[in-house]
Design a protein around this motif. Structure first.
Motif, PDB file in Angstrom:
ATOM      1  N   GLY A  16       0.805  -1.214   0.000  1.00 47.35           N
ATOM      2  CA  GLY A  16       0.000   0.000   0.000  1.00 47.35           C
ATOM      3  C   GLY A  16       0.841   1.268   0.000  1.00 47.35           C
ATOM      4  O   GLY A  16       2.078   1.222  -0.081  1.00 47.35           O
ATOM      5  N   SER A  17       0.149   2.398   0.102  1.00 47.06           N
ATOM      6  CA  SER A  17       0.804   3.703   0.042  1.00 47.06           C
ATOM      7  C   SER A  17       0.315   4.609   1.166  1.00 47.06           C
ATOM      8  O   SER A  17      -0.812   4.464   1.652  1.00 47.06           O
ATOM      9  CB  SER A  17       0.506   4.392  -1.296  1.00 47.06           C
ATOM     10  N   LEU A  18       1.171   5.519   1.544  1.00 46.25           N
ATOM     11  CA  LEU A  18       0.829   6.581   2.494  1.00 46.25           C
ATOM     12  C   LEU A  18       1.593   7.833   2.091  1.00 46.25           C
ATOM     13  O   LEU A  18       2.681   7.743   1.508  1.00 46.25           O
ATOM     14  CB  LEU A  18       1.235   6.213   3.930  1.00 46.25           C
ATOM     15  N   ARG A  19       1.025   8.983   2.413  1.00 44.52           N
ATOM     16  CA  ARG A  19       1.748  10.235   2.226  1.00 44.52           C
ATOM     17  C   ARG A  19       1.866  10.933   3.563  1.00 44.52           C
ATOM     18  O   ARG A  19       0.860  11.263   4.188  1.00 44.52           O
ATOM     19  CB  ARG A  19       1.069  11.154   1.218  1.00 44.52           C
ATOM     20  N   LEU A  20       3.093  11.135   3.996  1.00 46.33           N
ATOM     21  CA  LEU A  20       3.351  11.868   5.221  1.00 46.33           C
ATOM     22  C   LEU A  20       3.548  13.342   4.909  1.00 46.33           C
ATOM     23  O   LEU A  20       4.070  13.701   3.856  1.00 46.33           O
ATOM     24  CB  LEU A  20       4.594  11.328   5.926  1.00 46.33           C
ATOM     25  N   SER A  21       3.126  14.176   5.837  1.00 53.19           N
ATOM     26  CA  SER A  21       3.300  15.617   5.699  1.00 53.19           C
ATOM     27  C   SER A  21       4.107  16.155   6.869  1.00 53.19           C
ATOM     28  O   SER A  21       3.999  15.664   7.990  1.00 53.19           O
ATOM     29  CB  SER A  21       1.944  16.321   5.671  1.00 53.19           C
ATOM     30  N   CYS A  22       4.895  17.175   6.599  1.00 55.07           N
ATOM     31  CA  CYS A  22       5.657  17.862   7.627  1.00 55.07           C
ATOM     32  C   CYS A  22       5.410  19.357   7.452  1.00 55.07           C
ATOM     33  O   CYS A  22       5.933  19.968   6.512  1.00 55.07           O
ATOM     34  CB  CYS A  22       7.144  17.548   7.515  1.00 55.07           C
ATOM     35  N   TYR A  80       6.558  16.766   1.977  1.00 55.60           N
ATOM     36  CA  TYR A  80       5.829  15.502   1.922  1.00 55.60           C
ATOM     37  C   TYR A  80       6.792  14.334   1.731  1.00 55.60           C
ATOM     38  O   TYR A  80       7.884  14.489   1.166  1.00 55.60           O
ATOM     39  CB  TYR A  80       4.836  15.511   0.759  1.00 55.60           C
ATOM     40  N   LEU A  81       6.355  13.188   2.191  1.00 57.12           N
ATOM     41  CA  LEU A  81       7.045  11.939   1.884  1.00 57.12           C
ATOM     42  C   LEU A  81       5.997  10.970   1.354  1.00 57.12           C
ATOM     43  O   LEU A  81       5.182  10.464   2.121  1.00 57.12           O
ATOM     44  CB  LEU A  81       7.745  11.370   3.115  1.00 57.12           C
ATOM     45  N   GLN A  82       6.005  10.795   0.044  1.00 59.52           N
ATOM     46  CA  GLN A  82       5.097   9.831  -0.574  1.00 59.52           C
ATOM     47  C   GLN A  82       5.744   8.456  -0.497  1.00 59.52           C
ATOM     48  O   GLN A  82       6.852   8.264  -1.003  1.00 59.52           O
ATOM     49  CB  GLN A  82       4.833  10.215  -2.034  1.00 59.52           C
ATOM     50  N   MET A  83       5.054   7.527   0.120  1.00 64.69           N
ATOM     51  CA  MET A  83       5.590   6.182   0.323  1.00 64.69           C
ATOM     52  C   MET A  83       4.722   5.182  -0.416  1.00 64.69           C
ATOM     53  O   MET A  83       3.534   5.038  -0.100  1.00 64.69           O
ATOM     54  CB  MET A  83       5.645   5.861   1.820  1.00 64.69           C
ATOM     55  N   ASN A  84       5.303   4.514  -1.391  1.00 61.61           N
ATOM     56  CA  ASN A  84       4.589   3.514  -2.177  1.00 61.61           C
ATOM     57  C   ASN A  84       5.212   2.136  -1.970  1.00 61.61           C
ATOM     58  O   ASN A  84       6.343   2.022  -1.498  1.00 61.61           O
ATOM     59  CB  ASN A  84       4.634   3.875  -3.658  1.00 61.61           C
TER      60      ASN A  84
END
Length: 119
Positions: A16-22, A80-84
């Motif tokens: 799956g994927s998540l997008r982290l924000s800072c 952002y850190l887009q994690m796929n």
């Protein structure tokens, strides 16, 4: 006062994927380097990705190259850190941090956001 506030963590299945924000505030970060780090249970903190606020250069740990992407929205003062293609070994608390370009140490740190990848 400088603040970095992470968000976007959660529970996701393998693949799956998540997008982290800072969200960053409290100063001008134009000459800063913003990084993402993570700390898995029972392990030390490790570098994940970083970029200059100007957006010219990005850096990634070998373990996340091709799967994670760091980016920034200057208007929102957010990195952002887009994690796929997430893997169970990506499970960790993720932190964002800031340092001066050319500096040795990250001076400013957020409190982290937890990412759990289930198998």
């Amino acid at each position: 006062q400088v603040q970095l506030v992470e968000s976007g963590g959660g529970l996701v299945q393998t693949g799956g994927s998540l997008r982290l924000s800072c969200a960053v505030s409290g100063r001008t970060f134009s000459n800063y380097h913003i990084g993402w780090f993570r700390q898995a249970p029972g392990k030390g903190r490790e570098f994940v990705a970083s970029m200059t606020w100007s957006g010219g250069n990005t850096y990634y740990a070998d373990s996340v190259k091709g799967r994670f992407t760091i980016s920034r929205d200057g208007a929102r003062n957010t990195v952002y850190l887009q994690m796929n293609t997430l893997k169970p070994e990506d499970t960790a608390v993720y932190y964002c941090a800031g340092k001066l370009v050319g500096g040795n140490e990250y001076k400013y740190w957020g409190k982290g956001t937890k990412v759990t990848v289930s198998s």
